[in-house]
Design an enzyme around this catalytic site. Structure first.
Site, PDB file in Angstrom:
ATOM      1  N   VAL A  24       0.830  -1.206   0.000  1.00  0.00           N
ATOM      2  CA  VAL A  24       0.000   0.000   0.000  1.00  0.00           C
ATOM      3  C   VAL A  24       0.865   1.255   0.000  1.00  0.00           C
ATOM      4  CG1 VAL A  24      -1.884   1.184   1.189  1.00  0.00           C
ATOM      5  CG2 VAL A  24      -1.643  -1.293   1.383  1.00  0.00           C
ATOM      6  N   ASP A  25       1.958   1.200   0.733  1.00  0.00           N
ATOM      7  CA  ASP A  25       2.746   2.411   0.910  1.00  0.00           C
ATOM      8  C   ASP A  25       3.725   2.698  -0.221  1.00  0.00           C
ATOM      9  OD1 ASP A  25       1.480   2.682   3.307  1.00  0.00           O
ATOM     10  OD2 ASP A  25       2.982   1.479   4.369  1.00  0.00           O
ATOM     11  N   LYS A  28       1.679   2.292  -5.373  1.00  0.00           N
ATOM     12  CA  LYS A  28       1.232   1.560  -6.557  1.00  0.00           C
ATOM     13  C   LYS A  28      -0.039   2.167  -7.160  1.00  0.00           C
ATOM     14  CE  LYS A  28      -0.235  -2.538  -5.707  1.00  0.00           C
ATOM     15  NZ  LYS A  28      -1.660  -2.541  -5.997  1.00  0.00           N
ATOM     16  N   GLY A 102       0.233  -6.393  -2.507  1.00  0.00           N
ATOM     17  CA  GLY A 102       1.557  -6.951  -2.348  1.00  0.00           C
ATOM     18  C   GLY A 102       1.808  -7.707  -1.055  1.00  0.00           C
ATOM     19  N   LYS A 155       8.984   7.251  -5.307  1.00  0.00           N
ATOM     20  CA  LYS A 155       9.124   8.260  -4.253  1.00  0.00           C
ATOM     21  C   LYS A 155      10.515   8.884  -4.261  1.00  0.00           C
ATOM     22  CE  LYS A 155       5.489   6.305  -1.471  1.00  0.00           C
ATOM     23  NZ  LYS A 155       4.903   6.103  -0.160  1.00  0.00           N
ATOM     24  N   GLY A 470     -15.238 -58.492  -0.073  1.00  0.00           N
ATOM     25  CA  GLY A 470     -16.137 -59.096   0.908  1.00  0.00           C
ATOM     26  C   GLY A 470     -15.327 -59.756   2.014  1.00  0.00           C
ATOM     27  N   GLY A 475     -16.762 -66.289  -0.047  1.00  0.00           N
ATOM     28  CA  GLY A 475     -16.879 -67.011  -1.318  1.00  0.00           C
ATOM     29  C   GLY A 475     -16.311 -66.257  -2.507  1.00  0.00           C
ATOM     30  N   LYS A 476     -15.519 -65.247  -2.248  1.00  0.00           N
ATOM     31  CA  LYS A 476     -14.955 -64.453  -3.339  1.00  0.00           C
ATOM     32  C   LYS A 476     -14.179 -65.322  -4.314  1.00  0.00           C
ATOM     33  CE  LYS A 476     -12.490 -61.835  -0.625  1.00  0.00           C
ATOM     34  NZ  LYS A 476     -12.896 -62.367   0.691  1.00  0.00           N
ATOM     35  N   SER A 544     -10.306 -56.262   0.824  1.00  0.00           N
ATOM     36  CA  SER A 544     -10.283 -54.804   0.616  1.00  0.00           C
ATOM     37  C   SER A 544     -11.381 -54.101   1.414  1.00  0.00           C
ATOM     38  CB  SER A 544     -10.372 -54.459  -0.869  1.00  0.00           C
ATOM     39  OG  SER A 544     -11.409 -55.163  -1.529  1.00  0.00           O
TER      40      SER A 544
END
Lengths: 635, 353
Positions: A24-25, A28, A102, A155, A470, A475-476, A544
């Site tokens: 700010v100073d 800009k 900034g 400045k 499962g 029984g997978k 899983s």
């Protein structure tokens, strides 16, 4: 300014987008106000309103900075809180200013403003010299690869226009900028308040022999910064207005293309030639970076949004693991466990942040370890996408090297990234070195030609991953083996991955903690994907128990090719079956973390299929599964 | 500029009918050049890979429009009949060529627009073969909403903001293109190309999404919608120069003409509209107050809230010159912005474009 000239010169006027940064100073807003005022881009009524406010406040002169304050909230606070866009024009150029605050907490805004800029102005207060923030701004400009930097020492009126003060600041900044990746830096002493060296040469600083700020802005050469070499055309949409025309609309991201040139499309790898370059203003012979056109090709190729058209002999990188510099932009810190949406060119894919290499302290430029990124933090991460993307290093190509991350729940834009390269490990480097020595450079591309489509065409069916999940004993394996057997008999290309088998080899180093279970599934998922990419119907049987892990596997496969099969069975039945005697041991406390007994099982939310082995026979279930695969066009 | 001709019976709505210094190729109504034209940059002094600022702005806007069509389910283009809308429609024609642009135009009619605007709108839309939806807040129009009774803000809120929000909801539009520009008004300097609004159409300036490179985030929640501003980076001068370059038809009210007018509170109003402006005769004026002077409209809105400006600009070149010379901002003759210092921002928070 001669109005008459401008009216006729607009056909020759170019465009420059630049960003201004400073606190700010640093003055800009005063500088921008001054540029707008001196190029006659302030209206009388706007000026009168500002003059009135200045008078009310008892200012000595009209405060041009007041011209810029936009929102009521800012006017009250007297600060700039967001990127504001300003416009002014001279006979030579139209200018778009991305005016960014900034302060450190606004890194996000500065990155946003810088992303489209061709030049950056950093303001330094002559009284204070090079401060930490001036360095931070330089770092961000370097990170965003803005090719031109103007350091404005403002400045000067407050240091009696002293050349020594100016030269000291220039020397300090030059030394610092050695560390940056910016090729064109110029310095200029200013007084924005009085207009010295803004649009006219200052009489108070005869020692300064350079140009005014406006002269630099009007004359900086920016075309050479663009990439006119690597043709990249991400397809935005397919235009099919009638049966006779099919074209691909998009903006040429980089490079050039002409009618008749040979092109390749990604990801399919199919090649064709450019038949015509269509625009509303007539067909073009060639198109170059920045032009929004529609390409029509000689051959009928299946292309959709997100695909990329490139030259056959100039290809981007392809991969789903890559490193990037990332700037976090959201109030919510990065979630390391969830996924995000990555928008890159015209493509959107699911992405995981697989690793944080480091974050950068923007004030000291030191690297620090980090577990997460918070708002305004910047650093290097490794990302993993669910599908490969086509990209270039951000340094050589901003268009194909940049991306944003979107939170899938809040839909906010949470981060912006600049791609560095494919993620590589030491192993990758050493093994690729070995490979390079006896492999010609274009083999990598050629091997891609045996892609999944090629396998699928030979096999006569599509690849898929059937994921049986499962409880132990549900029984997978029984159902899955029968299914694999049936498919094999039909002449299908099948592969099987079973929990117990991989535990002996591939995942022999893993135990049953939550972390190890996840890692187990990750490895299996990636392996399944490899088989899948070679056209297999991959039948996987894993307890899983965690939804997140199964969702990960889903995410790395194309939509429609992952089938989550929930194998349901009452736990009492499982216990009775207990084929491996595991329940007995678990119940006796001999096995820790046993799913269903001492570790949770998270049921699938939307499985593609549910099979209930305590209600139906294995043969019936296999028949059901085969029907489903036929229905979905897999076999 | 000297050597003005009389204003009497001249045709004002045909650009090119007066002394334009640059020859404009003849185009049909939708502005397509019949010969194979290689756009303005081909003829300029710029090198082959440089586009003029207007071409660059054009390409950016086209990219934005294509993104919207690719990412949203049901977009609409808000068409206000003004010059910015005219440019926006041309850009849409370009973006989707050789097809037609795949969304309708929607005019939020307050019932107070100039008759010339309605004529132009209907003819133009028919010529280019676009689909036009006209929507009104019938309830408040029936109630006789007028700035003199409701006040400017309230009238705008009902006829424009409410009308717009209801129409977007009615047609389930999830994205609406608007012709607003960032240079128009201070509060717009921070507006995005994609501006997300909540279910009440409200804009929260503190909670905007950052926009980087040309990557636009089009993801929204079920109750949200997005306003799209493809002309964000254009200025008033750019708009006029583009209208000239592209030979885009505009409402004749933009050209100066001798008009019988009266001045109310410093605002020039054509005589035939005084009743619309001041239905109750509160302000009171007599035959003696009527002055005949050359004037035009710099921006077009509702009759009660849009004053004319003194001007002798009878063709595009005159207008461009006037804009270059202008010392007063474009919206100054719009009464709506003068109510309070942050009135536009207030309206936007409530859902106004």
């Amino acid at each position: 300014m001669a109005a008459g000239h401008q009216m006729q010169d607009y056909e020759k006027k170019s465009l420059l987008r630049f960003t201004t940064t400073g606190s700010v100073d640093d003055g800009k807003s005063t500088l921008i106000g001054r540029l707008l005022y001196e190029t006659n881009c302030i209206f009388e009524d706007q000026y009168a309103a500002v003059a009135k406010t200045s008078e009310q406040r008892g200012d000595e002169r009209v405060d041009l900075a007041l011209l810029l304050d936009g929102l009521a909230a800012e006017r009250e606070q007297g600060i700039t809180i967001d990127v504001a866009y300003r416009y002014f024009t001279t006979e030579k150029r139209k200018f778009i200013i991305a005016d960014t605050p900034g302060h450190e907490q606004y890194t996000r805004n500065m990155v946003t403003g810088a992303s489209n800029s061709e030049l950056a102005i950093i303001l330094i207060d002559a009284r204070h010299g090079v401060l930490t923030q001036s360095k931070r701004h330089g770092f961000l400009i370097s990170l965003l690869q803005i090719p031109h930097l103007v350091v404005a020492v403002n400045k000067m009126d407050l240091v009696d226009y002293d050349e020594e003060v100016y030269e000291r600041i220039v020397a300090d900044y030059r030394e610092f900028s050695q560390k940056l990746d910016i090729h064109d830096i110029s310095f200029i002493p200013l007084s924005a308040l009085d207009g010295d060296n803004v649009t006219t040469r200052s009489e108070k600083m005869p020692w300064y022999e350079g140009h005014t700020l406006l002269h630099i802005l009007e004359n900086v050469h920016v075309d050479a910064d663009k990439n006119y070499v690597d043709f990249r055309f991400p397809v935005q949409l397919v235009q099919r207005p009638n049966l006779n025309f099919r074209g691909f609309a998009g903006t040429v991201t980089s490079g050039t293309i002409s009618v008749g040139e040979e092109i390749a499309t990604l990801p399919s790898g199919k090649t064709s030639k450019v038949k015509s370059i269509v625009t509303y203003d007539g067909e073009l012979e060639s198109a170059f970076a920045g032009q929004a056109v529609t390409l029509a090709l000689e051959d009928e190729i299946d292309i959709s949004r997100g695909d990329m058209i490139v030259r056959k002999n100039n290809l981007p990188q392809v991969g789903n693991r890559f490193d990037a510099n990332l700037c976090w932009m959201d109030e919510e810190p990065m979630d390391r466990h969830g996924h995000y949406i990555l928008k890159h060119t015209t493509q959107k894919v699911k992405v995981f942040i697989s690793d944080i290499n480091y974050k950068i302290d923007v004030n000291t430029l030191h690297r620090q370890d980090a577990d997460t990124f918070e708002l305004n933090e910047i650093g290097r991460v490794s990302l993993k996408t669910s599908q490969p993307i086509f990209f270039d290093n951000y340094r050589t190509n901003h268009g194909t090297g940049s991306f944003i991350l979107i939170d899938p729940v809040s839909n906010r834009t949470v981060a912006a990234g600049m791609i560095r390269d494919l993620t590589r490990t030491v192993n990758d480097v050493t093994s690729s070195k070995r490979a390079e020595s006896h492999v010609s450079p274009n083999v990598e591309w050629e091997t891609r030609l045996i892609d999944r489509q090629a396998w699928e065409a030979r096999n006569g069916h599509k690849g898929a991953v059937l994921w049986f999940t499962g409880l132990s004993g549900s029984g997978k394996t029984t159902v899955a083996s029968k299914l694999a057997g049936s498919l094999f008999k039909q002449g299908r290309q099948v592969a099987m991955l079973d929990g117990d088998n991989v535990r002996h080899g591939l995942c022999g180093d893993l135990a049953f903690s939550d972390h190890d279970r996840s890692e187990n599934i990750r490895r299996v998922g990636e392996t399944a994907k490899l088989f899948f990419e070679q056209g297999n119907i991959v039948v996987c049987t894993f307890i899983s128990p965690f939804r997140e892990d199964r969702d990960f596997v889903r995410s790395i496969l194309p939509e429609g090719s992952f089938f989550e099969v929930q194998v349901k069975c009452d736990i009492e039945v499982c216990k009775r079956r207990d084929p491996k005697g595991l329940y007995k041991k678990a119940l006796a406390g001999e096995i820790k973390d046993f799913t269903g007994i001492s570790s949770p099982y998270e049921e699938p939310e939307n499985p593609e299929l549910v099979v209930e082995t305590d209600l139906q026979s294995a043969d019936d279930l296999v028949a059901t599964l085969i029907v489903r695969l036929e229905k979905d066009g897999i076999i | 500029m000297t050597g003005k001709q009389g204003y009497g019976n001249k045709s004002f709505n045909r650009p090119g009918s007066c002394r334009c210094p640059i020859a404009i190729p003849r185009r049909d109504f939708d502005g397509r050049v019949k010969v194979n034209g290689r756009s303005a940059d081909g003829e300029s002094g710029l090198n082959s890979y440089t586009m003029t600022h207007l071409k660059q702005l054009e390409q950016e806007s086209i990219h934005v429009m294509r993104e919207v069509v690719a990412e949203f389910k049901n977009p609409v283009m808000l068409y206000s009949v003004g010059k910015d809308s005219a440019v926006m429609v041309r850009l849409a024609q370009k973006a989707f060529h050789p097809g037609k642009f795949p969304f309708p135009l929607m005019h939020i009619d307050t019932g107070y627009k100039f008759p010339e605007m309605y004529d132009f709108r209907d003819k133009f839309v028919k010529e280019i073969g676009a689909r036009l939806i006209v929507e009104k807040n019938e309830e408040w129009i029936a109630k006789g909403a007028h700035p003199s009774t409701l006040g400017n803000d309230k009238c705008c809120q009902q006829l424009k903001t409410r009308g717009l929000l209801d129409s977007l909801a009615k047609h389930k539009f999830d994205a609406a293109f608007g012709g607003a520009r960032r240079d128009e008004e201070k509060s717009r300097a921070k507006e995005r190309f994609f501006s997300v609004r909540d279910e009440f159409g409200q804009w929260d300036p503190k909670n905007q999404r950052p926009e980087l490179w040309n990557l636009y985030n089009a993801d929204i929640g079920d109750s949200e919608s997005v306003r799209i501003f493809p002309l964000s980076n254009w200025t008033e001068l750019d708009v006029w120069q583009y209208i000239k370059m592209e030979n885009i038809p505009i409402v004749p009210l933009y050209y100066s003409q001798m008009r019988r007018t009266i001045e109310l509170n410093g605002i020039i109003i054509p005589c035939e509209h005084t009743e619309t402006v001041d239905p109750t005769g509160k302000l009171g004026f007599t035959e003696d107050d009527i002055k005949e002077l050359p004037c035009r409209f710099r921006s077009l809105g509702c009759i009660p809230c849009t004053g004319a400006v003194k001007s002798e600009a009878t063709c595009i070149d005159d207008i461009i010159e006037e804009v270059l010379d202008a010392r007063r901002s474009e919206r100054e003759n719009r009464i709506i912005d003068l109510t309070s210092d942050s009135s536009m921002e207030q309206k936007k928070r409530e859902g106004y474009f």
